[in-house]
Design a protein around this motif. Structure first.
Motif, PDB file in Angstrom:
ATOM      1  N   GLU A   7      25.185  48.742  33.593  1.00 41.78           N
ATOM      2  CA  GLU A   7      25.094  47.298  33.842  1.00 41.78           C
ATOM      3  C   GLU A   7      23.746  46.970  34.477  1.00 41.78           C
ATOM      4  O   GLU A   7      23.619  46.826  35.684  1.00 41.78           O
ATOM      5  CB  GLU A   7      26.255  46.823  34.728  1.00 41.78           C
ATOM      6  N   SER A   8      22.727  46.890  33.638  1.00 43.66           N
ATOM      7  CA  SER A   8      21.362  46.631  34.076  1.00 43.66           C
ATOM      8  C   SER A   8      20.537  46.284  32.843  1.00 43.66           C
ATOM      9  O   SER A   8      20.969  46.508  31.720  1.00 43.66           O
ATOM     10  CB  SER A   8      20.783  47.889  34.749  1.00 43.66           C
ATOM     11  N   ASP A   9      19.339  45.757  33.060  1.00 45.87           N
ATOM     12  CA  ASP A   9      18.469  45.484  31.921  1.00 45.87           C
ATOM     13  C   ASP A   9      17.534  46.659  31.627  1.00 45.87           C
ATOM     14  O   ASP A   9      16.663  46.569  30.774  1.00 45.87           O
ATOM     15  CB  ASP A   9      17.672  44.196  32.129  1.00 45.87           C
ATOM     16  N   GLU A  10      17.722  47.778  32.353  1.00 47.97           N
ATOM     17  CA  GLU A  10      16.936  48.971  32.076  1.00 47.97           C
ATOM     18  C   GLU A  10      17.789  50.223  32.223  1.00 47.97           C
ATOM     19  O   GLU A  10      18.819  50.221  32.889  1.00 47.97           O
ATOM     20  CB  GLU A  10      15.690  49.045  32.945  1.00 47.97           C
ATOM     21  N   LEU A  11      17.340  51.275  31.587  1.00 54.28           N
ATOM     22  CA  LEU A  11      18.064  52.550  31.594  1.00 54.28           C
ATOM     23  C   LEU A  11      17.793  53.316  32.880  1.00 54.28           C
ATOM     24  O   LEU A  11      16.768  53.095  33.534  1.00 54.28           O
ATOM     25  CB  LEU A  11      17.633  53.387  30.389  1.00 54.28           C
ATOM     26  N   PRO A  12      18.684  54.248  33.248  1.00 55.18           N
ATOM     27  CA  PRO A  12      18.441  55.059  34.443  1.00 55.18           C
ATOM     28  C   PRO A  12      17.218  55.961  34.270  1.00 55.18           C
ATOM     29  O   PRO A  12      16.829  56.286  33.140  1.00 55.18           O
ATOM     30  CB  PRO A  12      19.723  55.890  34.589  1.00 55.18           C
ATOM     31  N   ARG A  49      23.434  65.018  26.634  1.00 58.82           N
ATOM     32  CA  ARG A  49      24.511  64.800  25.665  1.00 58.82           C
ATOM     33  C   ARG A  49      25.101  63.397  25.712  1.00 58.82           C
ATOM     34  O   ARG A  49      26.179  63.172  25.171  1.00 58.82           O
ATOM     35  CB  ARG A  49      25.636  65.812  25.888  1.00 58.82           C
ATOM     36  N   ASN A  50      24.416  62.439  26.330  1.00 58.49           N
ATOM     37  CA  ASN A  50      24.910  61.069  26.389  1.00 58.49           C
ATOM     38  C   ASN A  50      23.937  60.119  25.698  1.00 58.49           C
ATOM     39  O   ASN A  50      22.758  60.387  25.601  1.00 58.49           O
ATOM     40  CB  ASN A  50      25.084  60.608  27.843  1.00 58.49           C
ATOM     41  N   LEU A  51      24.486  59.011  25.236  1.00 55.30           N
ATOM     42  CA  LEU A  51      23.665  57.886  24.798  1.00 55.30           C
ATOM     43  C   LEU A  51      23.902  56.798  25.830  1.00 55.30           C
ATOM     44  O   LEU A  51      25.039  56.353  26.025  1.00 55.30           O
ATOM     45  CB  LEU A  51      24.070  57.389  23.407  1.00 55.30           C
ATOM     46  N   TYR A  52      22.866  56.398  26.523  1.00 58.56           N
ATOM     47  CA  TYR A  52      22.971  55.369  27.556  1.00 58.56           C
ATOM     48  C   TYR A  52      22.635  54.023  26.942  1.00 58.56           C
ATOM     49  O   TYR A  52      21.672  53.901  26.190  1.00 58.56           O
ATOM     50  CB  TYR A  52      22.006  55.670  28.702  1.00 58.56           C
ATOM     51  N   VAL A  53      23.422  53.018  27.292  1.00 62.64           N
ATOM     52  CA  VAL A  53      23.188  51.672  26.780  1.00 62.64           C
ATOM     53  C   VAL A  53      23.079  50.724  27.969  1.00 62.64           C
ATOM     54  O   VAL A  53      24.015  50.606  28.762  1.00 62.64           O
ATOM     55  CB  VAL A  53      24.314  51.225  25.826  1.00 62.64           C
ATOM     56  N   ASP A  85      25.230  41.042  31.455  1.00 64.65           N
ATOM     57  CA  ASP A  85      26.062  39.893  31.095  1.00 64.65           C
ATOM     58  C   ASP A  85      26.589  39.997  29.665  1.00 64.65           C
ATOM     59  O   ASP A  85      26.613  39.016  28.914  1.00 64.65           O
ATOM     60  CB  ASP A  85      25.292  38.582  31.278  1.00 64.65           C
ATOM     61  N   GLY A  86      26.963  41.223  29.266  1.00 69.72           N
ATOM     62  CA  GLY A  86      27.521  41.447  27.940  1.00 69.72           C
ATOM     63  C   GLY A  86      26.503  41.564  26.824  1.00 69.72           C
ATOM     64  O   GLY A  86      26.856  41.870  25.689  1.00 69.72           O
ATOM     65  N   GLU A  87      25.220  41.326  27.120  1.00 68.18           N
ATOM     66  CA  GLU A  87      24.176  41.429  26.096  1.00 68.18           C
ATOM     67  C   GLU A  87      23.556  42.824  26.135  1.00 68.18           C
ATOM     68  O   GLU A  87      23.133  43.303  27.183  1.00 68.18           O
ATOM     69  CB  GLU A  87      23.088  40.376  26.334  1.00 68.18           C
ATOM     70  N   LEU A  88      23.522  43.477  24.975  1.00 64.07           N
ATOM     71  CA  LEU A  88      22.951  44.818  24.879  1.00 64.07           C
ATOM     72  C   LEU A  88      21.430  44.733  24.857  1.00 64.07           C
ATOM     73  O   LEU A  88      20.853  43.976  24.086  1.00 64.07           O
ATOM     74  CB  LEU A  88      23.451  45.515  23.614  1.00 64.07           C
ATOM     75  N   TRP A  89      20.774  45.522  25.709  1.00 59.70           N
ATOM     76  CA  TRP A  89      19.319  45.500  25.813  1.00 59.70           C
ATOM     77  C   TRP A  89      18.684  46.666  25.079  1.00 59.70           C
ATOM     78  O   TRP A  89      17.841  46.473  24.220  1.00 59.70           O
ATOM     79  CB  TRP A  89      18.893  45.533  27.282  1.00 59.70           C
ATOM     80  N   SER A  90      19.069  47.885  25.476  1.00 62.06           N
ATOM     81  CA  SER A  90      18.442  49.068  24.879  1.00 62.06           C
ATOM     82  C   SER A  90      19.384  50.255  24.962  1.00 62.06           C
ATOM     83  O   SER A  90      20.350  50.241  25.720  1.00 62.06           O
ATOM     84  CB  SER A  90      17.119  49.396  25.577  1.00 62.06           C
ATOM     85  N   ALA A  91      19.081  51.273  24.161  1.00 59.09           N
ATOM     86  CA  ALA A  91      19.827  52.533  24.190  1.00 59.09           C
ATOM     87  C   ALA A  91      18.817  53.654  24.387  1.00 59.09           C
ATOM     88  O   ALA A  91      17.701  53.598  23.878  1.00 59.09           O
ATOM     89  CB  ALA A  91      20.595  52.729  22.884  1.00 59.09           C
ATOM     90  N   GLY A  92      19.227  54.666  25.124  1.00 57.53           N
ATOM     91  CA  GLY A  92      18.326  55.771  25.390  1.00 57.53           C
ATOM     92  C   GLY A  92      19.043  57.100  25.411  1.00 57.53           C
ATOM     93  O   GLY A  92      20.234  57.176  25.682  1.00 57.53           O
ATOM     94  N   MET A  93      18.285  58.130  25.083  1.00 61.44           N
ATOM     95  CA  MET A  93      18.810  59.492  25.090  1.00 61.44           C
ATOM     96  C   MET A  93      17.657  60.472  25.212  1.00 61.44           C
ATOM     97  O   MET A  93      16.497  60.093  25.053  1.00 61.44           O
ATOM     98  CB  MET A  93      19.589  59.771  23.811  1.00 61.44           C
ATOM     99  N   VAL A  94      18.011  61.718  25.483  1.00 58.71           N
ATOM    100  CA  VAL A  94      17.025  62.792  25.462  1.00 58.71           C
ATOM    101  C   VAL A  94      16.909  63.246  24.009  1.00 58.71           C
ATOM    102  O   VAL A  94      17.911  63.371  23.301  1.00 58.71           O
ATOM    103  CB  VAL A  94      17.467  63.956  26.372  1.00 58.71           C
ATOM    104  N   CYS A  95      15.698  63.478  23.548  1.00 56.05           N
ATOM    105  CA  CYS A  95      15.460  63.868  22.161  1.00 56.05           C
ATOM    106  C   CYS A  95      16.294  65.101  21.810  1.00 56.05           C
ATOM    107  O   CYS A  95      16.278  66.091  22.537  1.00 56.05           O
ATOM    108  CB  CYS A  95      13.983  64.144  21.937  1.00 56.05           C
ATOM    109  N   PRO A  96      17.029  65.047  20.706  1.00 55.99           N
ATOM    110  CA  PRO A  96      17.913  66.162  20.352  1.00 55.99           C
ATOM    111  C   PRO A  96      17.191  67.407  19.843  1.00 55.99           C
ATOM    112  O   PRO A  96      17.806  68.457  19.680  1.00 55.99           O
ATOM    113  CB  PRO A  96      18.800  65.569  19.256  1.00 55.99           C
TER     114      PRO A  96
END
Length: 111
Positions: A26-31, A37-41, A45-56
């Motif tokens: 719940e933020s406008d930026e990723l941790p 092994r996670n995809l962070y989104v 306010d219910g609006e999706l901003w970005s998704a992030g992950m470590v390169c596989p």
């Protein structure tokens, strides 16, 4: 060396049923730190901003794709009933490791 890392990652994927799960932030930026092994989104306010992950591929690079409507380039995220994410279109790292893959139902599919 990158080709070798990609090959090892692909072989590991053949024998591993572990899939990525989605974790909403719940933020406008990723941790700052992402678990591999996670995809962070990031959503606010219910609006999706970005998704992030470590390169596989195993290089350890942090990848971030935009989900906001109206920005380019942007990706679409879907999450199935069991919590496994899919991204559309594919993710292509243009520099560095040059990975190119699809994330479908939590699994990496190399291009």
């Amino acid at each position: 060396m990158t080709l070798f890392r990609n090959l090892i990652s692909w072989v590991r994927g053949l024998f591993s049923e572990r899939r990525r799960r989605v974790e909403f932030i719940e933020s406008d930026e990723l941790p700052a730190q992402l678990v591999s092994r996670n995809l962070y989104v990031a959503r606010e306010d219910g609006e999706l901003w970005s998704a992030g992950m470590v390169c596989p591929c195993g290089c350890g690079r942090r990848l971030e794709v935009m989900l906001l409507k109206g920005v380019k380039p942007r990706w679409d995220l879907s999450v199935d009933k069991t919590g496994f994410p899919s991204l559309h279109p594919s993710v292509w790292v243009a520099d560095g490791c040059r990975s190119h893959f699809w994330l479908r139902n939590g699994k990496i599919h190399w291009c």
